[in-house]
Design an enzyme around this catalytic site. Sequence first.
Site, short mmCIF file in Angstrom:
data_model
loop_
_atom_site.label_atom_id
_atom_site.label_comp_id
_atom_site.label_asym_id
_atom_site.label_seq_id
_atom_site.Cartn_x
_atom_site.Cartn_y
_atom_site.Cartn_z
N ALA A 148 10.72 17.69 14.71
CA ALA A 148 9.68 17.22 13.78
C ALA A 148 10.26 16.22 12.78
O ALA A 148 9.63 15.92 11.77
CB ALA A 148 9.03 18.39 13.06
N GLY A 149 11.46 15.74 13.02
CA GLY A 149 12.02 14.71 12.15
C GLY A 149 12.56 15.26 10.84
O GLY A 149 12.72 14.52 9.88
N ALA A 176 20.93 18.38 12.88
CA ALA A 176 22.02 18.29 11.90
C ALA A 176 22.14 19.59 11.10
O ALA A 176 23.26 20.03 10.78
CB ALA A 176 21.78 17.10 10.96
N ALA A 177 21.00 20.23 10.81
CA ALA A 177 21.05 21.48 10.04
C ALA A 177 21.71 22.59 10.88
O ALA A 177 22.50 23.38 10.35
CB ALA A 177 19.65 21.89 9.61
N PRO A 200 11.27 23.16 11.93
CA PRO A 200 10.74 22.84 13.25
C PRO A 200 11.65 21.86 14.00
O PRO A 200 12.05 20.84 13.44
CB PRO A 200 9.39 22.20 12.95
CG PRO A 200 9.44 21.79 11.52
CD PRO A 200 10.44 22.66 10.83
N ASP A 234 21.46 11.85 8.38
CA ASP A 234 20.90 13.22 8.44
C ASP A 234 21.99 14.25 8.16
O ASP A 234 21.83 15.13 7.30
CB ASP A 234 20.29 13.50 9.82
CG ASP A 234 18.97 12.76 10.05
OD1 ASP A 234 18.65 11.87 9.24
OD2 ASP A 234 18.29 13.07 11.03
C1 MEV Z 1 16.42 9.50 11.31
O1 MEV Z 1 16.28 10.58 10.39
C2 MEV Z 1 16.67 8.23 10.58
C3 MEV Z 1 16.89 7.00 11.46
O2 MEV Z 1 17.21 5.94 10.56
C4 MEV Z 1 17.99 7.18 12.46
C5 MEV Z 1 19.37 7.28 11.83
O3 MEV Z 1 19.56 6.89 10.71
O4 MEV Z 1 20.26 7.76 12.55
C6 MEV Z 1 15.61 6.61 12.19
#
Ligand code: MEV
Length: 319
Positions: free
Chosen positions: A104-105, A110-111, A101, A152
């Site tokens: 959705a974090g 990056a993928a 998704p 990421d």
């Molecule tokens: C994002 O997956 C993680 C954070 O620490 C941002 C980053 O490391 O670039 C919030």
Amino acid sequence: MPAVSASAPGKVILFGEHAVVYGQPAIAAPVTGVFVKVIVQPNPLKPSGSIEIESPAVNFHATRAELPEQHPLNTLFQQIEQTLQISRLPAMKIRINSTLPAGAGMGSSAAVSVAMIRAITQFLGLPLDNEQVNRIAFEVEKAFHGTPSGIDNTVITYQMPIYYVRNHQPQLIHVKEPLTLVIANAGEAPSTAEMVAGVRQRWQQHPQQYEGLFHQIGCLVESARQILEQGSWQQLPPLMEKNHQLLREIGVSSPALDKLVKAALQCGAYGAKLTGGGGGGNIVALVHPEEADSIAQQLLKEGALHTWLTTLRPINEER
Ligand code: MEV
């Protein structure tokens, strides 16, 4: 040239998000059940340099020529050309299929970058090694997100749990015991770039307090690494709780995230915390493998919009 495809998984930050932007270590792992697959095909009827990109999942269709100069995909194409020392990529069609998704974090940008860099360079017969893929993916992440730490793109490139410090080579983590994780989505979140910018603003206003919080997170990450490699999972839940508490203190949790963390613990998760940028988005819970499905079901009843299961396995148990 025949069609070529490459895939990349999602990611979850286990410990250390946000503090990692300030030079502290963090630990992340791939989420292998969700992935981006990129297929590259020749487009012999088009002139060199003509690239058609389509991503049906997000209703995106464009040619390279139509992309604004600053678009992250332009960065990606230029970086590949520079790295391979070619003046212009040949005509090609790129299709992006994703079960990851967006927003959705779970590292979807990056993928996409990692899968695309691999597919294009393999299509050209000039595959890059992990370090080169990761370097380009980091440049693209900067174009997407402003000041990312690089965690990421790194975990998604290496597809292994990693211990990561900004601007250093990642160290692969070999987990001693299998760990089953439930990831649950608490709803829409501001972009990671916005969350990172918010932390930066508060850090500028209260530098000492924030440096102290980042340092505490860093210490906790060091303990978590030792436990993952040598200890027992029973030692992880208090660290997850403490990390979540510190993330609340730096202002990146939300009522929905706190509610899901609490719900996960009440339904029997050993430990739980928010993961990634926060402000919404995901929590990660450490669970007994036999309870993973039922905890995921209960979290959906408690308001999670989606859940994912993933297991980190010791190398000799990997399938
Ligand atoms: C994002 O997956 C993680 C954070 O620490 C941002 C980053 O490391 O670039 C919030």
